[in-house]
Design a protein around this motif. Sequence first.
Motif, mmCIF file in Angstrom:
data_model
loop_
_atom_site.group_PDB
_atom_site.id
_atom_site.type_symbol
_atom_site.label_atom_id
_atom_site.label_comp_id
_atom_site.label_asym_id
_atom_site.label_seq_id
_atom_site.Cartn_x
_atom_site.Cartn_y
_atom_site.Cartn_z
ATOM 1 N N PHE A 5 0.803 -1.227 0.000
ATOM 2 C CA PHE A 5 0.000 0.000 0.000
ATOM 3 C C PHE A 5 0.837 1.278 0.000
ATOM 4 C CE2 PHE A 5 -2.232 3.428 2.206
ATOM 5 C CZ PHE A 5 -3.339 3.566 1.378
ATOM 6 N N PRO A 6 1.881 1.397 0.830
ATOM 7 C CA PRO A 6 2.656 2.648 0.814
ATOM 8 C C PRO A 6 3.234 2.980 -0.556
ATOM 9 C CG PRO A 6 3.165 1.379 2.773
ATOM 10 C CD PRO A 6 2.332 0.489 1.887
ATOM 11 N N GLN A 7 3.671 1.951 -1.298
ATOM 12 C CA GLN A 7 4.238 2.207 -2.619
ATOM 13 C C GLN A 7 3.169 2.694 -3.597
ATOM 14 O OE1 GLN A 7 5.071 -0.729 -0.834
ATOM 15 N NE2 GLN A 7 6.903 0.349 -0.157
ATOM 16 N N TYR A 8 2.001 2.067 -3.572
ATOM 17 C CA TYR A 8 0.924 2.507 -4.462
ATOM 18 C C TYR A 8 0.411 3.890 -4.057
ATOM 19 C CZ TYR A 8 0.632 -1.957 -6.875
ATOM 20 O OH TYR A 8 0.913 -3.047 -7.645
ATOM 21 N N PHE A 9 0.381 4.144 -2.773
ATOM 22 C CA PHE A 9 -0.050 5.456 -2.289
ATOM 23 C C PHE A 9 0.923 6.539 -2.778
ATOM 24 C CE2 PHE A 9 -0.504 8.785 0.990
ATOM 25 C CZ PHE A 9 -1.880 8.975 0.924
ATOM 26 N N ALA A 10 2.214 6.236 -2.730
ATOM 27 C CA ALA A 10 3.221 7.190 -3.209
ATOM 28 C C ALA A 10 3.059 7.446 -4.707
ATOM 29 C CB ALA A 10 4.629 6.660 -2.913
ATOM 30 N N LEU A 11 2.712 6.409 -5.476
ATOM 31 C CA LEU A 11 2.483 6.599 -6.905
ATOM 32 C C LEU A 11 1.286 7.504 -7.159
ATOM 33 C CD1 LEU A 11 3.111 3.020 -8.367
ATOM 34 C CD2 LEU A 11 4.517 5.059 -8.683
ATOM 35 N N LEU A 12 0.208 7.301 -6.391
ATOM 36 C CA LEU A 12 -0.967 8.166 -6.525
ATOM 37 C C LEU A 12 -0.582 9.611 -6.245
ATOM 38 C CD1 LEU A 12 -4.027 8.700 -6.750
ATOM 39 C CD2 LEU A 12 -4.210 8.166 -4.309
ATOM 40 N N ASN A 13 0.173 9.837 -5.175
ATOM 41 C CA ASN A 13 0.630 11.186 -4.861
ATOM 42 C C ASN A 13 1.416 11.786 -6.018
ATOM 43 O OD1 ASN A 13 -0.448 10.539 -2.405
ATOM 44 N ND2 ASN A 13 1.431 10.804 -1.230
ATOM 45 N N ALA A 14 2.321 10.986 -6.570
ATOM 46 C CA ALA A 14 3.171 11.477 -7.646
ATOM 47 C C ALA A 14 2.345 11.882 -8.864
ATOM 48 C CB ALA A 14 4.197 10.406 -8.039
ATOM 49 N N TRP A 15 1.365 11.064 -9.239
ATOM 50 C CA TRP A 15 0.528 11.391 -10.398
ATOM 51 C C TRP A 15 -0.265 12.675 -10.169
ATOM 52 C CZ3 TRP A 15 -0.901 5.619 -10.310
ATOM 53 C CH2 TRP A 15 0.002 4.905 -11.093
ATOM 54 N N LEU A 16 -0.817 12.843 -8.971
ATOM 55 C CA LEU A 16 -1.598 14.044 -8.681
ATOM 56 C C LEU A 16 -0.722 15.290 -8.696
ATOM 57 C CD1 LEU A 16 -3.923 12.797 -5.782
ATOM 58 C CD2 LEU A 16 -4.541 13.161 -8.169
ATOM 59 N N LEU A 17 0.438 15.214 -8.077
ATOM 60 C CA LEU A 17 1.325 16.371 -8.020
ATOM 61 C C LEU A 17 1.923 16.680 -9.383
ATOM 62 C CD1 LEU A 17 3.101 15.675 -4.604
ATOM 63 C CD2 LEU A 17 1.200 17.240 -5.068
ATOM 64 N N ASP A 18 2.168 15.658 -10.171
ATOM 65 C CA ASP A 18 2.673 15.861 -11.528
ATOM 66 C C ASP A 18 1.618 16.541 -12.391
ATOM 67 O OD1 ASP A 18 4.550 15.180 -13.892
ATOM 68 O OD2 ASP A 18 2.672 14.187 -14.472
ATOM 69 N N ALA A 19 0.361 16.094 -12.287
ATOM 70 C CA ALA A 19 -0.718 16.675 -13.094
ATOM 71 C C ALA A 19 -0.955 18.134 -12.735
ATOM 72 C CB ALA A 19 -2.010 15.876 -12.905
ATOM 73 N N GLY A 20 -0.698 18.502 -11.474
ATOM 74 C CA GLY A 20 -0.877 19.878 -11.048
ATOM 75 C C GLY A 20 0.352 20.742 -11.254
ATOM 76 N N GLY A 21 1.429 20.139 -11.752
ATOM 77 C CA GLY A 21 2.655 20.898 -11.981
ATOM 78 C C GLY A 21 3.425 21.223 -10.718
ATOM 79 N N VAL A 22 3.075 20.577 -9.604
ATOM 80 C CA VAL A 22 3.734 20.871 -8.332
ATOM 81 C C VAL A 22 5.075 20.160 -8.244
ATOM 82 C CG1 VAL A 22 3.532 20.728 -5.815
ATOM 83 C CG2 VAL A 22 1.507 21.206 -7.206
ATOM 84 N N GLU A 23 5.072 18.870 -8.544
ATOM 85 C CA GLU A 23 6.293 18.059 -8.524
ATOM 86 C C GLU A 23 6.295 17.169 -9.755
ATOM 87 O OE1 GLU A 23 6.642 15.877 -4.902
ATOM 88 O OE2 GLU A 23 6.740 17.659 -3.613
ATOM 89 N N PRO A 24 6.821 17.641 -10.882
ATOM 90 C CA PRO A 24 6.803 16.843 -12.123
ATOM 91 C C PRO A 24 7.516 15.508 -11.952
ATOM 92 C CG PRO A 24 7.381 19.125 -12.565
ATOM 93 C CD PRO A 24 7.404 18.962 -11.076
ATOM 94 N N ILE A 25 6.973 14.487 -12.565
ATOM 95 C CA ILE A 25 7.607 13.167 -12.585
ATOM 96 C C ILE A 25 8.829 13.235 -13.497
ATOM 97 C CG2 ILE A 25 7.341 10.782 -13.387
ATOM 98 C CD1 ILE A 25 4.453 10.885 -12.472
ATOM 99 N N THR A 26 9.970 12.812 -12.981
ATOM 100 C CA THR A 26 11.217 12.886 -13.736
ATOM 101 C C THR A 26 11.504 11.558 -14.436
ATOM 102 O OG1 THR A 26 12.595 12.130 -11.901
ATOM 103 C CG2 THR A 26 12.089 14.494 -12.000
ATOM 104 N N GLU A 27 12.506 11.558 -15.252
ATOM 105 C CA GLU A 27 12.897 10.336 -15.955
ATOM 106 C C GLU A 27 13.421 9.275 -15.001
ATOM 107 O OE1 GLU A 27 12.570 9.343 -19.168
ATOM 108 O OE2 GLU A 27 11.268 11.105 -19.211
ATOM 109 N N ALA A 28 13.829 9.687 -13.807
ATOM 110 C CA ALA A 28 14.352 8.730 -12.827
ATOM 111 C C ALA A 28 13.236 8.094 -12.011
ATOM 112 C CB ALA A 28 15.334 9.428 -11.897
ATOM 113 N N HIS A 29 12.011 8.576 -12.169
ATOM 114 C CA HIS A 29 10.899 8.072 -11.368
ATOM 115 C C HIS A 29 10.360 6.774 -11.961
ATOM 116 C CE1 HIS A 29 7.019 7.940 -9.278
ATOM 117 N NE2 HIS A 29 7.519 8.810 -8.427
ATOM 118 N N PRO A 30 9.945 5.803 -11.121
ATOM 119 C CA PRO A 30 9.394 4.540 -11.647
ATOM 120 C C PRO A 30 8.174 4.740 -12.544
ATOM 121 C CG PRO A 30 9.896 4.338 -9.300
ATOM 122 C CD PRO A 30 10.057 5.782 -9.652
#
Length: 213
Positions: A5-30
């Motif tokens: 669950f923590p890993q999937y939760f972190a992915l959800l966070n990343a997608w939301l923040l990336d879509a809002g332009g807050v923390e873009p997903i980088t090439e190093a991100h899974p």
Amino acid sequence: GSEAFPQYFALLNAWLLDAGGVEPITEAHPARGIHASPSGPSHPDLFLLCSSPETADFAGRAGVGMVFAEFIARTDGGPAVSAYRAAFSPSAFRQAGWAAVATIALAAETTEAAERLAAPMRASALAGLDGPGADGERPRFPRIEDALAFLEARRDDPRLAGVKARAIVGDPQTVRRGLAQRAEATGADELFVMAVGPDLDSRVRSLELIRAG
């Protein structure tokens, strides 16, 4: 499973923040190359529905809002709210903690009417403690009369007091007072009321009566 669950939760966070332009997903991100849509200048707020102090602690450490489901956990939300506040760490989602408690309430014009309307809920909850019936299904009581008869036959069941304590039932003043006491006792910033009743009309009317105060 809970381990993932923590890993999937972190992915959800990343997608939301990336879509809002807050923390873009980088090439190093899974999750590189996978983006939530639509994108825009903001992102949804994020809340974790919790049923234990442990999951509330996780929500606090993640820096998101927390809603404790008393109607699922069948226990008081105070310890979970305390655990959340003690663990809270600011994040991109929020700088200050926010905790809510979701509880069951049923109001009617009189206490007697409310107690009658609550019978199917209480009978189902008490019967559910016995496990599934012979047909493998959880017993249900669509008719108030059947529920009242079942509760009368089980009036000496020591578990009945606990079933009744799970919900705030009564006339509007009693329910509003009970909700205020629940908010103060748990330390919640907000309460969510789970509407109950034998039919839609009684549930809507209950919410109207609670709101009217």
